[in-house]
Design a protein around this motif. Structure first.
Motif, PDB file in Angstrom:
ATOM      1  N   GLU A   1      39.693  45.669  43.939  1.00 33.86           N
ATOM      2  CA  GLU A   1      40.887  44.308  44.102  1.00 33.86           C
ATOM      3  C   GLU A   1      42.096  45.051  44.251  1.00 33.86           C
ATOM      4  O   GLU A   1      42.902  45.880  43.569  1.00 33.86           O
TER       5      GLU A   1
ATOM      6  N   ALA B   1      46.597  43.350  41.798  1.00 40.62           N
ATOM      7  CA  ALA B   1      45.329  42.595  40.802  1.00 40.62           C
ATOM      8  C   ALA B   1      46.863  42.131  39.824  1.00 40.62           C
ATOM      9  O   ALA B   1      45.924  40.280  38.809  1.00 40.62           O
TER      10      ALA B   1
ATOM     11  N   GLY C   1      45.888  39.421  36.377  1.00 44.09           N
ATOM     12  CA  GLY C   1      44.454  39.706  36.537  1.00 44.09           C
ATOM     13  C   GLY C   1      44.041  38.284  36.501  1.00 44.09           C
ATOM     14  O   GLY C   1      42.520  38.614  35.615  1.00 44.09           O
TER      15      GLY C   1
ATOM     16  N   THR D   1      41.289  39.134  37.914  1.00 45.40           N
ATOM     17  CA  THR D   1      40.205  40.485  37.606  1.00 45.40           C
ATOM     18  C   THR D   1      39.168  39.945  36.617  1.00 45.40           C
ATOM     19  O   THR D   1      38.109  40.239  36.420  1.00 45.40           O
TER      20      THR D   1
ATOM     21  N   HIS E   1      34.045  48.459  39.656  1.00 48.40           N
ATOM     22  CA  HIS E   1      35.498  47.171  39.772  1.00 48.40           C
ATOM     23  C   HIS E   1      36.604  48.294  39.282  1.00 48.40           C
ATOM     24  O   HIS E   1      37.096  48.344  38.518  1.00 48.40           O
TER      25      HIS E   1
ATOM     26  N   ALA F   1      40.826  48.475  39.968  1.00 51.70           N
ATOM     27  CA  ALA F   1      41.796  46.923  40.272  1.00 51.70           C
ATOM     28  C   ALA F   1      42.797  47.834  40.914  1.00 51.70           C
ATOM     29  O   ALA F   1      43.753  48.380  39.478  1.00 51.70           O
TER      30      ALA F   1
ATOM     31  N   LEU G   1      47.182  45.628  32.223  1.00 46.85           N
ATOM     32  CA  LEU G   1      45.635  44.693  32.615  1.00 46.85           C
ATOM     33  C   LEU G   1      44.297  46.229  32.270  1.00 46.85           C
ATOM     34  O   LEU G   1      43.493  45.073  31.820  1.00 46.85           O
TER      35      LEU G   1
ATOM     36  N   HIS H   1      41.798  44.526  29.838  1.00 48.14           N
ATOM     37  CA  HIS H   1      39.922  44.516  30.696  1.00 48.14           C
ATOM     38  C   HIS H   1      39.567  45.922  30.900  1.00 48.14           C
ATOM     39  O   HIS H   1      39.674  46.451  32.222  1.00 48.14           O
TER      40      HIS H   1
ATOM     41  N   ALA I   1      37.233  46.556  33.680  1.00 47.42           N
ATOM     42  CA  ALA I   1      37.675  47.290  35.723  1.00 47.42           C
ATOM     43  C   ALA I   1      38.765  48.882  35.158  1.00 47.42           C
ATOM     44  O   ALA I   1      39.074  49.279  33.891  1.00 47.42           O
TER      45      ALA I   1
END
Ligand SMILES: C[S@@+](CC[C@H](N)C(=O)[O-])C[C@H]1O[C@@H](n2cnc3c(N)ncnc32)[C@H](O)[C@@H]1O
Length: 216
Positions: free
Chosen positions: A67, A70, A73, A76, A89, A91, A102, A106, A109
């Motif tokens: 990604e 981001a 998010g 995300t 993943h 980001a 982020l 997350h 990620a």
């Protein structure tokens, strides 16, 4: 203490806490005030745009999803939802404050606070050969041509031959020269580029460009 006194005390307490984290909209706007060309928008994308942009993320297997840009998010969250713990993943977000949020929000990620032009090195450092899907949140239409080319080269350097790339453009930007240049660049670098329907439930309305089969 009465309920109304307790509410008043809580409100005063919130107001006097200078370290309290701003919400996503406030944080996004503050970062835009600081770097309008890099942020490219004054508010995060909606869930509706996130669903359209992230549609190529496969719901089976162990895909590598990269990604770009981001932000706070929204993409995300949708990528994480679609992956459900599978694959990887990455980001990439250049802004340190956004990257910090982020990471906190997350943990599934791998958040990398770097410029996306270094994509090939970022994957090499992690022992990853290529990406099955690259989902872009970058404001391509605001970037000058040399930056568009550098970022597209970086994307092409990691995308698998059967990989997919998606990006979005705001509707109002369509007639502008940088947005046209970006579409020409996509058409030049991919065998197939398909625009989505307009996503009206986003501020401002936007549409997605789905690109497949990168030209070598
Ligand atoms: C239009 S915002 C989109 C944010 C989020 N994806 C969304 O849709 O709400 C663009 C984001 O790209 C980030 N960005 C801009 N240039 C970048 C670059 N060269 N490398 C990585 N991130 C970048 C900005 O900091 C910003 O968070």
């Amino acid at each position: 203490m009465t309920t109304s006194t307790a509410r008043r005390t809580a409100r005063q307490c919130r107001l006097c806490r200078p370290s309290q984290e701003p919400n996503d909209y406030t944080l996004f706007l503050r970062r835009w005030v600081r770097s309008p060309a890099r942020m490219g928008a004054i508010a995060p994308s909606s869930r509706h745009l996130a669903e359209a942009v992230c549609a190529p993320v496969p719901e089976r297997g162990e895909p590598v999803v990269v990604e770009l840009g981001a932000g706070t998010g929204p993409f995300t969250a949708e990528i994480q939802r679609r992956l459900g713990g599978r694959g990887r993943h990455l980001a990439v977000e250049i802004d340190p404050l956004l990257a910090r949020r982020l990471r906190h929000r997350h943990p599934g990620a791998e958040v990398i606070q770097r410029d996306a032009v270094h994509l090939r090195h970022l994957l090499d450092d992690r022992g990853i050969e290529g990406a099955d899907v690259v989902v872009s949140g970058l404001p391509w239409a605001l970037f000058p041509t040399p930056t568009q080319h550098k970022l597209m080269d970086a994307t092409a350097a990691v995308l698998a031959p059967a990989g997919a790339f998606t990006a979005f453009t705001y509707l109002h930007a369509v007639p502008l020269t940088p947005a046209r240049r970006f579409r020409d660049l996509l058409a030049d670098r991919f065998e197939e580029v398909v625009p989505s329907r307009t996503i009206w439930r986003n501020t401002p309305p936007a549409f997605v460009l789905h690109a497949r089969r990168p030209r070598t």
